[in-house]
Design an enzyme around this catalytic site. Structure first.
Site, PDB file in Angstrom:
ATOM      1  N   SER A   1       0.448  -1.167  -0.059  1.00 45.62           N
ATOM      2  CA  SER A   1       0.235  -0.251  -0.143  1.00 45.62           C
ATOM      3  C   SER A   1       0.940   1.250  -0.113  1.00 45.62           C
ATOM      4  O   SER A   1       2.093   0.922   0.710  1.00 45.62           O
ATOM      5  CB  SER A   1      -0.518   0.102   1.012  1.00 45.62           C
ATOM      6  OG  SER A   1      -1.554   1.637   0.925  1.00 45.62           O
TER       7      SER A   1
ATOM      8  N   LYS B   1      -4.468  -6.672   4.020  1.00 48.55           N
ATOM      9  CA  LYS B   1      -4.900  -5.389   2.761  1.00 48.55           C
ATOM     10  C   LYS B   1      -6.069  -5.258   2.557  1.00 48.55           C
ATOM     11  O   LYS B   1      -6.086  -4.471   2.787  1.00 48.55           O
ATOM     12  CB  LYS B   1      -3.652  -6.066   1.910  1.00 48.55           C
ATOM     13  CG  LYS B   1      -3.313  -4.827   0.558  1.00 48.55           C
ATOM     14  CD  LYS B   1      -3.109  -3.651   1.111  1.00 48.55           C
ATOM     15  CE  LYS B   1      -3.213  -2.655  -0.588  1.00 48.55           C
ATOM     16  NZ  LYS B   1      -3.667  -2.448  -1.429  1.00 48.55           N
TER      17      LYS B   1
ATOM     18  N   ASN C   1      -8.058  -2.040   2.871  1.00 53.44           N
ATOM     19  CA  ASN C   1      -8.583  -1.248   2.144  1.00 53.44           C
ATOM     20  C   ASN C   1      -9.786  -1.122   2.354  1.00 53.44           C
ATOM     21  O   ASN C   1     -10.529   0.979   1.651  1.00 53.44           O
ATOM     22  CB  ASN C   1      -7.981  -1.531   1.027  1.00 53.44           C
ATOM     23  CG  ASN C   1      -7.701  -2.072   0.203  1.00 53.44           C
ATOM     24  OD1 ASN C   1      -6.058  -1.626   0.517  1.00 53.44           O
ATOM     25  ND2 ASN C   1      -7.410  -1.798  -1.068  1.00 53.44           N
TER      26      ASN C   1
END
Length: 485
Positions: free
Chosen positions: A132, A186, A190
């Site tokens: 990220s 992850k 998000n």
């Protein structure tokens, strides 16, 4: 006699993220061999962005593998889904036992779990890592969230922690856990990103519609907020966006069509929340808000036909209301992260992952899109109590919510009375009130289920014992205890 292999790691996929990650690795002294399905891209990259670096090109996967030191480390930054499987299928015959394949794309965690299992059977090691931070993060220090075969971690740790963003001396990268843990973390990252973006949009709409503020003025407010507990990347860029002028000197943001796109990771978070029975309501509402925004033509038509309140303007003190919005945003943000960590905890139970929640907060503290000062408080909460079941029970966050509560309620009630939608602010408050409620009306739901479907219920005086009542007098006494809707 062929040259001995020189490359420390290979990277497949030379889109912007891939190129920037390669240059980042090169800056930190690692020799990277690059490959792209369209081979001309390799030549272009070597002649331009990578000119003067130690980056090595390759013309085929076989050529690439031959240039790697053992154990070979191959990282893919390609589109999630079938493209990843296709590259894995081509790589397997070229690699040997103990070699490592790394997927740095936004893959679904179930795909990573499947690939871990399949490659383990072939003697190969697999890492699925969240990356990220966007293009800038990839180039100068992303947040990295690796998971998969733990035996592979010592072989990539130095590379990953060298290129990751740093908070003080701490790299925003550590081992997350087994199989799909890295990609699950992850995915939740998000989802929280969706929530943070929606919350800032609701604050913007309240200032614009209820207070009639101009973009420059709102930009100044976001700038000021960025010097408070809300100090974060997304608040910072929102200030910049609001102040950005088009060539005619007018705010560019007001010319952008109000129909939001999405790539799916927020949706995956909401689906996982439903799957594991975790009330991640704010991220769910953020996904639905994007879906509603995409109905642009319908909304234009509805705006001519459907009535709301006669006034959308706030009549009170403008400066005081801006501060109320800030506090509502902060409180809602606490709820969003609370729900995200609840989902991580539930997934850890389901998959037997040993997640380090403080470590995850640190990984998100720098480099990534949701980076904020606030994550330092989350890390501190889990450092103090690694078994903390809910962030709201930590003294820091409990006090923060108590301090913001009056403003939060005022903002939500005012938005409702003015007809301004605040789905994320509202659902965050509803969750808070539900969580702090000793008794919810679910007793009536249980009675209804038992009435129409003999699904049984527990009595408060006898928890764990399920009973059925013949509510109508003409039903049977047989319960449907095996069915749990």
């Amino acid at each position: 006699m062929p040259d001995s292999p020189k490359a420390d790691i290979a990277l497949i996929g030379l889109a912007v993220m891939g190129q920037n990650l390669v240059l980042n690795m090169n800056d930190h002294g690692f020799v990277v061999c690059v490959y792209n399905r369209t081979v001309e891209k390799v030549t272009t990259f070597l002649n331009n962005e990578a000119k003067g670096t130690k980056v090595i090109g390759s013309t085929s996967l076989q050529d690439m593998v031959s240039k790697l030191k053992k154990p070979r480390r191959v990282m893919m930054l390609v589109k999630a889904g079938s493209a990843v499987d296709a590259f894995i299928d081509q790589l397997v015959p070229l690699l040997e036992s103990g070699d490592i394949i790394i997927d740095g794309g936004n893959s679904e965690y179930q795909d990573t779990q499947r690939r871990c299992k399949q490659l383990k059977a072939k003697g190969l090691l697999y890492i699925g890592t969240g990356v990220s931070g966007g293009e800038d993060g990839a180039r100068y220090g992303p947040s990295l969230m690796p998971g998969g075969h733990s035996e592979a971690w010592p072989q990539v740790k130095n590379i990953f922690q060298s290129i990751a963003a740093k908070v003080g001396n701490d790299p925003c990268c550590d081992w997350v856990g087994e199989d799909g843990a890295g990609h699950f973390v992850k995915m939740v990252h998000n989802g929280i990103e969706y929530g943070d973006m929606q919350l800032s949009c609701e604050a913007y709409q309240l200032m614009k519609d209820a207070l009639g503020m101009a973009c420059d003025e709102m930009g100044d407010v976001f700038d000021a907020w960025n010097k408070t507990e809300l100090d974060s990347f997304l608040i910072e860029i929102t200030a910049n966006i609001l102040k950005f002028k088009d060539t005619d000197g007018k705010p560019l943001v007001e010319k952008i069509r109000d129909s939001a796109g999405q790539k799916g990771t927020g949706k995956w978070t909401a689906i996982s929340a439903l799957e594991y029975g975790t009330p991640v309501t704010l991220i769910g509402e953020s996904v639905f808000a994007r879906c509603l925004s995409s109905l642009k033509e319908e909304r234009v038509k509805a705006s001519q036909l459907l009535k709301g309140p006669s006034s959308t303007k706030y009549k009170g003190d403008k400066k005081a209301f801006v501060e109320h919005i800030r506090k509502a945003l902060y409180a809602s943000k606490i709820i969003s992260y609370t729900q995200g960590f609840m989902l991580l905890r539930e997934a850890a139970k389901v998959f037997n992952w040993k997640l380090n929640y403080g470590g995850i907060a640190l990984m998100w503290r720098g480099g990534c899109i949701i980076r904020s000062v606030f994550l330092g408080n989350i890390k501190a909460a889990f450092d103090k109590d690694p078994n903390l079941s809910n962030l709201l029970l930590d003294p820091f966050f409990r006090e923060a919510i108590h301090n913001c509560q009056e403003s939060w309620r005022l903002v939500v009630s005012t938005a409702v009375s003015l007809g301004i939608p605040t789905p994320a602010f509202s659902t965050a408050l509803a969750f808070y009130d539900g969580y702090r409620m000793e008794k919810l009306p679910a007793n009536l739901i249980q009675a209804q289920r038992d009435y129409f479907g003999a699904h049984t219920y527990e009595l408060l005086t006898q928890p764990g014992k399920y009973v059925h009542t013949n509510w109508t007098g003409h039903g049977g006494n047989v319960s449907a205890s095996s069915y749990n809707a």
